[in-house]
Write a protein that holds these residues in place. Sequence first.
Motif, PDB file in Angstrom:
ATOM      1  N   ALA A 154       0.833  -1.202   0.000  1.00 20.47           N
ATOM      2  CA  ALA A 154       0.000   0.000   0.000  1.00 20.47           C
ATOM      3  C   ALA A 154       0.869   1.253   0.000  1.00 20.47           C
ATOM      4  CB  ALA A 154      -0.916  -0.012   1.229  1.00 20.47           C
ATOM      5  N   GLU A 155       1.977   1.221   0.735  1.00 21.65           N
ATOM      6  CA  GLU A 155       2.903   2.362   0.810  1.00 21.65           C
ATOM      7  C   GLU A 155       3.505   2.651  -0.567  1.00 21.65           C
ATOM      8  OE1 GLU A 155       7.278   3.208   2.781  1.00 21.65           O
ATOM      9  OE2 GLU A 155       5.819   2.097   3.984  1.00 21.65           O
ATOM     10  N   ALA A 156       3.864   1.596  -1.291  1.00 15.64           N
ATOM     11  CA  ALA A 156       4.454   1.760  -2.623  1.00 15.64           C
ATOM     12  C   ALA A 156       3.452   2.377  -3.591  1.00 15.64           C
ATOM     13  CB  ALA A 156       4.940   0.414  -3.151  1.00 15.64           C
ATOM     14  N   LYS A 157       2.206   1.929  -3.518  1.00 16.78           N
ATOM     15  CA  LYS A 157       1.165   2.466  -4.398  1.00 16.78           C
ATOM     16  C   LYS A 157       0.942   3.947  -4.113  1.00 16.78           C
ATOM     17  CE  LYS A 157      -1.386  -1.873  -5.054  1.00 16.78           C
ATOM     18  NZ  LYS A 157      -2.648  -2.605  -4.755  1.00 16.78           N
ATOM     19  N   GLU A 158       0.910   4.300  -2.828  1.00 10.91           N
ATOM     20  CA  GLU A 158       0.685   5.694  -2.439  1.00 10.91           C
ATOM     21  C   GLU A 158       1.849   6.587  -2.886  1.00 10.91           C
ATOM     22  OE1 GLU A 158      -0.211   8.315   1.612  1.00 10.91           O
ATOM     23  OE2 GLU A 158      -0.355   6.124   1.662  1.00 10.91           O
ATOM     24  N   ALA A 159       3.065   6.005  -2.951  1.00 12.58           N
ATOM     25  CA  ALA A 159       4.247   6.778  -3.338  1.00 12.58           C
ATOM     26  C   ALA A 159       4.336   6.993  -4.847  1.00 12.58           C
ATOM     27  CB  ALA A 159       5.510   6.078  -2.845  1.00 12.58           C
ATOM     28  N   GLY A 160       3.484   6.308  -5.597  1.00  9.85           N
ATOM     29  CA  GLY A 160       3.469   6.515  -7.045  1.00  9.85           C
ATOM     30  C   GLY A 160       4.074   5.416  -7.882  1.00  9.85           C
ATOM     31  N   ALA A 161       4.308   4.237  -7.280  1.00  5.43           N
ATOM     32  CA  ALA A 161       4.855   3.118  -8.047  1.00  5.43           C
ATOM     33  C   ALA A 161       3.879   2.736  -9.151  1.00  5.43           C
ATOM     34  CB  ALA A 161       5.114   1.927  -7.130  1.00  5.43           C
ATOM     35  N   ASP A 162       4.409   2.369 -10.305  1.00  3.40           N
ATOM     36  CA  ASP A 162       3.557   2.027 -11.446  1.00  3.40           C
ATOM     37  C   ASP A 162       2.996   0.613 -11.348  1.00  3.40           C
ATOM     38  OD1 ASP A 162       4.056   4.416 -13.440  1.00  3.40           O
ATOM     39  OD2 ASP A 162       6.010   3.891 -12.607  1.00  3.40           O
ATOM     40  N   PHE A 163       3.788  -0.283 -10.770  1.00  5.06           N
ATOM     41  CA  PHE A 163       3.360  -1.679 -10.627  1.00  5.06           C
ATOM     42  C   PHE A 163       3.762  -2.156  -9.235  1.00  5.06           C
ATOM     43  CE2 PHE A 163       4.842  -0.872 -14.988  1.00  5.06           C
ATOM     44  CZ  PHE A 163       3.654  -1.047 -15.692  1.00  5.06           C
ATOM     45  N   VAL A 164       2.820  -2.741  -8.515  1.00  5.93           N
ATOM     46  CA  VAL A 164       3.092  -3.230  -7.161  1.00  5.93           C
ATOM     47  C   VAL A 164       2.466  -4.607  -7.005  1.00  5.93           C
ATOM     48  CG1 VAL A 164       2.924  -2.758  -4.696  1.00  5.93           C
ATOM     49  CG2 VAL A 164       2.984  -0.850  -6.317  1.00  5.93           C
ATOM     50  N   GLY A 165       3.218  -5.525  -6.427  1.00  5.12           N
ATOM     51  CA  GLY A 165       2.703  -6.868  -6.213  1.00  5.12           C
ATOM     52  C   GLY A 165       3.782  -7.777  -5.676  1.00  5.12           C
ATOM     53  N   ASN A 166       3.544  -9.074  -5.758  1.00  2.60           N
ATOM     54  CA  ASN A 166       4.537 -10.042  -5.279  1.00  2.60           C
ATOM     55  C   ASN A 166       4.592 -11.244  -6.212  1.00  2.60           C
ATOM     56  OD1 ASN A 166       2.076 -11.404  -3.927  1.00  2.60           O
ATOM     57  ND2 ASN A 166       2.261  -9.457  -2.818  1.00  2.60           N
ATOM     58  N   GLU A 167       3.988 -12.339  -5.828  1.00  2.00           N
ATOM     59  CA  GLU A 167       4.054 -13.545  -6.668  1.00  2.00           C
ATOM     60  C   GLU A 167       3.404 -13.331  -8.041  1.00  2.00           C
ATOM     61  OE1 GLU A 167       5.731 -16.138  -6.076  1.00  2.00           O
ATOM     62  OE2 GLU A 167       6.225 -15.882  -3.945  1.00  2.00           O
ATOM     63  N   ASP A 168       2.370 -12.489  -8.083  1.00  2.00           N
ATOM     64  CA  ASP A 168       1.688 -12.247  -9.353  1.00  2.00           C
ATOM     65  C   ASP A 168       2.623 -11.578 -10.369  1.00  2.00           C
ATOM     66  OD1 ASP A 168       1.682 -10.029  -7.627  1.00  2.00           O
ATOM     67  OD2 ASP A 168       0.063  -9.059  -8.730  1.00  2.00           O
ATOM     68  N   LEU A 169       3.446 -10.623  -9.884  1.00  2.03           N
ATOM     69  CA  LEU A 169       4.383  -9.943 -10.777  1.00  2.03           C
ATOM     70  C   LEU A 169       5.528 -10.863 -11.178  1.00  2.03           C
ATOM     71  CD1 LEU A 169       4.665  -6.337  -9.273  1.00  2.03           C
ATOM     72  CD2 LEU A 169       3.483  -7.051 -11.355  1.00  2.03           C
ATOM     73  N   ILE A 170       5.947 -11.705 -10.243  1.00  7.84           N
ATOM     74  CA  ILE A 170       7.030 -12.656 -10.545  1.00  7.84           C
ATOM     75  C   ILE A 170       6.594 -13.600 -11.666  1.00  7.84           C
ATOM     76  CG2 ILE A 170       8.353 -14.612  -9.633  1.00  7.84           C
ATOM     77  CD1 ILE A 170       8.404 -13.126  -6.933  1.00  7.84           C
ATOM     78  N   GLU A 171       5.364 -14.075 -11.589  1.00  5.28           N
ATOM     79  CA  GLU A 171       4.838 -14.963 -12.631  1.00  5.28           C
ATOM     80  C   GLU A 171       4.732 -14.232 -13.968  1.00  5.28           C
ATOM     81  OE1 GLU A 171       1.154 -16.703 -11.455  1.00  5.28           O
ATOM     82  OE2 GLU A 171       1.983 -17.649  -9.647  1.00  5.28           O
TER      83      GLU A 171
END
Length: 234
Positions: A85-102
């Motif tokens: 949530a912190e990354a999204k609020e800071a303006g990151a374009d893509f945030v996730g974990n296993e979903d992004l790795i896949e």
Amino acid sequence: MPKRGKKYLQAKSTIDTQKRYEFADAVESAIKASYAKFDETVDVSVRLGVDPRHADQMVRGTVVLPHGLGKEVKVLVFAKGEKEAEAKEAGADFVGNEDLIEKIQGGWFGFDKAVATPDMMGAVGKIGRVLGPRGLMPNAKTGTVTFEVAKAVQELKAGKIDFRVEKAGIVHAPMGKVSFGTDKIVQNISAFLETIVRLKPSSSKGTYLKGIAISTTMGPGIKIDAAVVKDLVK
């Protein structure tokens, strides 16, 4: 030796290849010599008096350029929970974990920089072989493996670059766009060189800044008088 085009040769004819230019003059000359139809990037190359084969002479670091790079930087963050949530609020374009790795395992690379929280590095390591060669692997030494994800995202968006000396003892880095004009490019170069000077290894003997040159994406290289760096980075 590859044959050069007429526009390149014309641009090169405006440069004195034997001269060591003052910084502002070099930047101004590089901008004037730019001939491409797109907004070229201004690059700087610094030859250092170090031997990168020795670990204690490795020069590596990061710097936030005061005027950025002149392009949108798409930042991806590997995180979960409140850090997501912190990354999204800071303006990151893509945030996730296993979903992004896949998604990356499937061949997607629609981002410029990647940040990861330390607790995600075990999972991110699975794609290290594809991220590493592209310069996209998060690394604690460049501040991209951290729990301070908001700060990392904001710095990357603002124009933070990371650099590392090559085997030949040369560091290459982009300094912005031709459209920035002379003053902003000089200020970016100044910030970069201040960092280079600050990172001088104690084991490095003799002349540290052996040579400096700038060029635009398509333009000729212009040599800069390294002796003026002391005044520039005071």
